[in-house]
Scaffold this motif. Structure first.
Motif, PDB file in Angstrom:
ATOM      1  N   ALA A 273       0.869  -1.231   0.081  1.00 22.65           N
ATOM      2  CA  ALA A 273       0.133  -0.005   0.086  1.00 22.65           C
ATOM      3  C   ALA A 273       1.032   1.258   0.117  1.00 22.65           C
ATOM      4  N   THR A 274       2.009   1.027   0.458  1.00 20.26           N
ATOM      5  CA  THR A 274       3.030   2.253   0.436  1.00 20.26           C
ATOM      6  C   THR A 274       4.308   1.911  -0.229  1.00 20.26           C
ATOM      7  N   LEU A 275       4.960   3.125  -0.656  1.00 25.30           N
ATOM      8  CA  LEU A 275       6.089   2.819  -1.550  1.00 25.30           C
ATOM      9  C   LEU A 275       7.293   2.424  -0.667  1.00 25.30           C
ATOM     10  N   GLY A 276       7.211   2.523   0.477  1.00 20.68           N
ATOM     11  CA  GLY A 276       8.434   2.134   1.433  1.00 20.68           C
ATOM     12  C   GLY A 276       8.254   0.724   2.162  1.00 20.68           C
ATOM     13  N   ALA A 277       7.350  -0.108   1.789  1.00 19.18           N
ATOM     14  CA  ALA A 277       6.819  -1.149   2.504  1.00 19.18           C
ATOM     15  C   ALA A 277       7.810  -2.063   2.001  1.00 19.18           C
ATOM     16  N   GLU A 278       8.533  -2.798   2.996  1.00 16.34           N
ATOM     17  CA  GLU A 278       9.602  -3.786   2.640  1.00 16.34           C
ATOM     18  C   GLU A 278       9.172  -5.214   3.382  1.00 16.34           C
ATOM     19  N   GLY A 279       9.950  -6.182   2.878  1.00 11.59           N
ATOM     20  CA  GLY A 279       9.775  -7.648   3.444  1.00 11.59           C
ATOM     21  C   GLY A 279      11.127  -7.969   3.816  1.00 11.59           C
ATOM     22  N   ILE A 280      11.333  -9.089   4.358  1.00 11.00           N
ATOM     23  CA  ILE A 280      12.726  -9.764   4.853  1.00 11.00           C
ATOM     24  C   ILE A 280      13.336 -10.370   3.613  1.00 11.00           C
ATOM     25  N   SER A 281      12.796 -10.833   2.833  1.00  9.62           N
ATOM     26  CA  SER A 281      13.494 -11.845   1.948  1.00  9.62           C
ATOM     27  C   SER A 281      13.913 -10.594   0.706  1.00  9.62           C
ATOM     28  N   TRP A 282      15.188 -10.778   0.003  1.00  4.76           N
ATOM     29  CA  TRP A 282      15.636  -9.944  -1.053  1.00  4.76           C
ATOM     30  C   TRP A 282      14.623 -10.515  -2.294  1.00  4.76           C
ATOM     31  N   ASN A 283      14.495  -9.565  -3.030  1.00  3.69           N
ATOM     32  CA  ASN A 283      13.306 -10.015  -4.200  1.00  3.69           C
ATOM     33  C   ASN A 283      13.311  -8.676  -5.399  1.00  3.69           C
ATOM     34  N   LEU A 284      12.391  -9.004  -6.355  1.00  6.03           N
ATOM     35  CA  LEU A 284      12.121  -8.168  -7.138  1.00  6.03           C
ATOM     36  C   LEU A 284      10.645  -8.352  -7.418  1.00  6.03           C
ATOM     37  N   THR A 285       9.807  -7.190  -7.289  1.00  5.07           N
ATOM     38  CA  THR A 285       8.434  -7.342  -7.574  1.00  5.07           C
ATOM     39  C   THR A 285       8.097  -7.354  -9.054  1.00  5.07           C
ATOM     40  N   SER A 286       6.863  -7.569  -9.470  1.00  2.00           N
ATOM     41  CA  SER A 286       6.473  -7.967 -10.757  1.00  2.00           C
ATOM     42  C   SER A 286       6.678  -6.609 -11.791  1.00  2.00           C
ATOM     43  N   ASN A 287       6.645  -5.387 -10.888  1.00  2.53           N
ATOM     44  CA  ASN A 287       6.825  -4.396 -12.130  1.00  2.53           C
ATOM     45  C   ASN A 287       8.024  -4.168 -12.441  1.00  2.53           C
ATOM     46  N   VAL A 288       9.041  -4.675 -11.833  1.00  3.52           N
ATOM     47  CA  VAL A 288      10.361  -4.383 -12.277  1.00  3.52           C
ATOM     48  C   VAL A 288      11.187  -5.492 -12.629  1.00  3.52           C
ATOM     49  N   ALA A 335      13.165  -6.443  13.284  1.00  3.91           N
ATOM     50  CA  ALA A 335      14.509  -6.476  13.069  1.00  3.91           C
ATOM     51  C   ALA A 335      14.952  -5.759  12.103  1.00  3.91           C
ATOM     52  N   LEU A 336      14.307  -5.388  11.097  1.00  2.72           N
ATOM     53  CA  LEU A 336      14.743  -4.415  10.114  1.00  2.72           C
ATOM     54  C   LEU A 336      14.853  -2.977  10.635  1.00  2.72           C
ATOM     55  N   LEU A 337      14.152  -2.835  11.525  1.00  3.34           N
ATOM     56  CA  LEU A 337      14.149  -1.366  12.226  1.00  3.34           C
ATOM     57  C   LEU A 337      15.218  -1.440  13.455  1.00  3.34           C
ATOM     58  N   THR A 338      16.169  -1.954  13.322  1.00  2.01           N
ATOM     59  CA  THR A 338      17.325  -2.231  14.269  1.00  2.01           C
ATOM     60  C   THR A 338      18.632  -2.006  13.600  1.00  2.01           C
ATOM     61  N   PRO A 339      19.698  -1.582  14.165  1.00  4.55           N
ATOM     62  CA  PRO A 339      20.998  -1.514  13.574  1.00  4.55           C
ATOM     63  C   PRO A 339      21.521  -2.855  12.991  1.00  4.55           C
ATOM     64  N   ALA A 340      20.713  -3.947  13.164  1.00  4.27           N
ATOM     65  CA  ALA A 340      21.198  -5.268  12.559  1.00  4.27           C
ATOM     66  C   ALA A 340      20.988  -5.361  11.065  1.00  4.27           C
ATOM     67  N   ARG A 341      20.324  -4.574  10.540  1.00  9.69           N
ATOM     68  CA  ARG A 341      20.163  -4.485   9.095  1.00  9.69           C
ATOM     69  C   ARG A 341      21.539  -3.824   8.450  1.00  9.69           C
ATOM     70  N   ILE A 342      22.155  -3.020   9.036  1.00  9.05           N
ATOM     71  CA  ILE A 342      23.325  -2.665   8.294  1.00  9.05           C
ATOM     72  C   ILE A 342      24.426  -3.776   8.043  1.00  9.05           C
ATOM     73  N   PRO A 343      24.801  -4.405   8.903  1.00  4.74           N
ATOM     74  CA  PRO A 343      25.765  -5.663   8.658  1.00  4.74           C
ATOM     75  C   PRO A 343      25.317  -6.560   7.729  1.00  4.74           C
ATOM     76  N   PHE A 344      23.734  -6.685   8.181  1.00  2.00           N
ATOM     77  CA  PHE A 344      23.269  -7.696   7.116  1.00  2.00           C
ATOM     78  C   PHE A 344      23.239  -7.401   5.707  1.00  2.00           C
ATOM     79  N   GLN A 345      23.191  -6.287   5.534  1.00  2.00           N
ATOM     80  CA  GLN A 345      23.218  -5.562   4.032  1.00  2.00           C
ATOM     81  C   GLN A 345      24.544  -5.622   3.494  1.00  2.00           C
ATOM     82  N   THR A 346      25.565  -5.318   4.292  1.00  2.00           N
ATOM     83  CA  THR A 346      26.930  -5.296   3.954  1.00  2.00           C
ATOM     84  C   THR A 346      27.469  -6.778   3.505  1.00  2.00           C
ATOM     85  N   ARG A 347      26.775  -7.753   4.286  1.00  2.00           N
ATOM     86  CA  ARG A 347      27.145  -9.184   4.108  1.00  2.00           C
ATOM     87  C   ARG A 347      26.728  -9.345   2.505  1.00  2.00           C
ATOM     88  N   LEU A 348      25.534  -8.812   2.134  1.00  2.00           N
ATOM     89  CA  LEU A 348      25.135  -8.880   0.900  1.00  2.00           C
ATOM     90  C   LEU A 348      25.957  -8.458  -0.221  1.00  2.00           C
TER      91      LEU A 348
END
Length: 547
Positions: A273-288, A335-348
């Motif tokens: 419903a909003t542009l910033g809505a995110e999930g926990i799994s890495w993905n691409l939505t059908s429009n992109v 969990a995505l609203l904690t500092p854990a997401r930063i090293p989580f993304q750096t590992r990616l």
């Protein structure tokens, strides 16, 4: 309601235009120029709305939209030994439209950006081409956000003297939201030229969001589009981010004629419903998904829970909590609203750089990264919160890890990084004393005053923090004009349109709610804008090949 006295000798219509003009020209010209750069007549709102600073239009979470310095000023550091001059601070004003043409200079593919120019004083004369150019966006980490926590970013501060730091960098246009400014980073154009004017825009006779049709509404070429095609799609080009509105800093993908499916790793919820809505799994939505490539291994990496120990210590106590959140009981979304997401993304980032071979040959590659935690925290807790302090500390502490992984996988002295932000954040009204104006209340006052025909169609279609979309047919059916609605809103008081979350104080309830309201098409004809705007037409690149 505040009613202004008419000026002697003027007709009612002339007096109204005078009032609107005087109100608009009471706004600092720099703010009007930012607004003009962000306005495109066929896509933008019909009325410009500007409360007096620090007041703002908002609801729910705190917005970051407006022409003010506190959301417009951003960090901009260029760093890369051998490629970037280690000169520290440069004082001249620059904008994020200058990033794309500077990339062009680095890789030897000059890019004639519609609104930006190469930052040549940052570049070492005669340097070879780097193997990789990385653009890193600390989403929401504007200069005012960093200034609120001056001791929270020592690593970034330490890099300033070893690179080139633009002390007067700004996004360049208003409103400064994620979609528009990421597109400015990618195209070297402001919204007026690249087409993504806000998170709600008019396409034909409907209002929609900027990426609901993939990259089709981005009407200017990005640097990556043209460079990648020129090099026969040999460069590796990728974005590691969160949501589709951040892809504008990279490319149209294969939607651009001659382009290929560049790498894109996001976490956007399908049909959100909003542009910033995110999930926990890495993905691409059908429009992109048809136009970009998601590597199949990205969801095999360690989960975000593996980074809880580091997050636990962020608040100074090893107690299994981050402030009020019990980490072992937190949902993935929490969990995505904690500092854990930063090293989580750096590992990616490390995994994708290594496995895709970024910087592995002599054809320069392009990587775009958006770290979004600071932005999310600003919306939920405010830029003045201890959660924001912790998030900046965590983001800054990860900077050496990012440098180390680039040195390891690309090679020391082989890469360049530009680090910036796409906007700042709005201070907590309890700190700034701001009156928060409800967009719904603004629309309702217009309905009550002008919409009297009894049908279900509303004059006020949609109200954003800086402008309003108006149903022109419904307005005219009710015998009203944009000028009359603007004049009416200039007379509305704060008490009449204040939101419920932050009640207006009795001391200011009778003050005007707006500093300026005017039809958007008045802007470039204002007498105070004379000589302030370019005298040339749009330089925007052709629309993408949609065949």
């Amino acid at each position: 309601m505040v009613v202004a006295a008419p000026t002697a000798g003027l007709t009612q219509d002339q007096d109204l235009v005078r009032r609107l003009t005087d109100a608009a020209c009471s706004v600092p010209t720099e703010l009007l120029v930012r607004t003009w750069r962000g306005h495109r007549p066929d896509r933008s709102g019909d009325l410009e709305l500007l409360p007096a600073e620090p007041d703002f239009i908002g609801h729910g979470g705190l917005p970051h939209s407006g022409p003010w310095d506190y959301v417009s000023r951003v960090p901009l550091l260029w760093y890369g030994p051998g490629f970037i001059r280690p000169q520290g601070e440069v004082g001249r004003p620059v904008t994020l439209a200058d990033i794309a043409p500077t990339q062009g200079e680095l890789v030897g593919f000059p890019f004639d950006a519609p609104d930006g120019a190469p930052l040549t004083e940052a570049l070492e004369p005669g340097a070879a081409r780097p193997k990789l150019v990385v653009v890193v966006v600390w989403d929401g980490a504007g200069r005012d956000v960093l200034a609120a926590w001056p001791n929270a970013w020592p690593e970034l501060r330490d890099m300033i003297d070893r690179g080139t730091w633009y002390d007067h960098a700004e996004v360049g246009s208003s409103p400064p939201s994620t979609a528009q400014i990421h597109a400015t980073i990618g195209t070297g154009a402001f919204s007026r030229n690249h087409g993504l004017v806000s998170h709600r825009l008019r396409i034909g006779d409907r209002l929609t969001d900027p990426w609901e049709a993939g990259s089709r509404y981005l009407t200017a070429a990005t640097f990556s589009d043209l460079y990648d095609r020129h090099e026969g799609n040999r460069p590796i080009v990728g974005t590691l981010a969160t949501v589709a509105i951040q892809l504008g800093m990279m490319s149209h993908g294969s939607l651009w004629g001659g382009g290929d499916r560049d790498i894109a790793v996001l976490r956007e919820r399908e049909g959100a419903a909003t542009l910033g809505a995110e999930g926990i799994s890495w993905n691409l939505t059908s429009n992109v998904a048809p136009y970009y490539r998601l590597p199949d291994y990205v969801n095999d990496l360690p989960p975000i829970t593996d980074y809880y120990d580091e997050t636990d210590r962020q608040d100074g106590r090893a107690d299994g909590r981050w402030h009020e959140l019990q980490l072992d009981e937190a949902s993935a979304e929490e969990a995505l609203l904690t500092p854990a997401r930063i090293p989580f993304q750096t590992r990616l980032i490390e995994e994708v750089v290594d496995r895709e071979g970024f910087g592995a040959d002599d054809v320069p590659d392009l990587l775009f990264v958006n770290y979004k935690l600071i932005d999310e925290i600003g919306h939920k807790y405010s830029m003045n919160s201890v959660e924001m302090r912790d998030s900046i500390v965590a983001q800054d502490a990860e900077l050496p890890a990012l440098v180390d992984l680039l040195n390891e996988h690309v090679g020391e002295g082989n890469w360049v990084m530009a680090l910036t932000a796409d906007h700042g954040h709005t201070p907590d009204p309890n700190v700034s004393g701001a009156t928060v104006i409800s967009p719904g209340a603004v629309a309702d006052t217009i309905q009550a005053e002008f919409d009297t025909d009894g049908d279900d169609t509303r004059i006020a279609e949609f109200t954003q923090p800086t402008n309003m979309f108006v149903d022109i047919d419904e307005m005219e059916q009710n015998g009203a004009t944009l000028e009359e609605i603007s004049g009416f809103l200039l007379s509305v008081t704060k008490g009449e349109v204040a939101g419920e979350q932050y009640p207006v104080s009795p001391e200011v309830a009778g003050e005007p709610a707006f500093l300026a309201v005017y039809p958007a098409d008045m802007l470039e004809d204002l007498p105070c804008m004379e000589g302030m705007l370019p005298d040339h037409g749009s330089k925007g690149a052709p629309a993408p090949d949609q065949g």
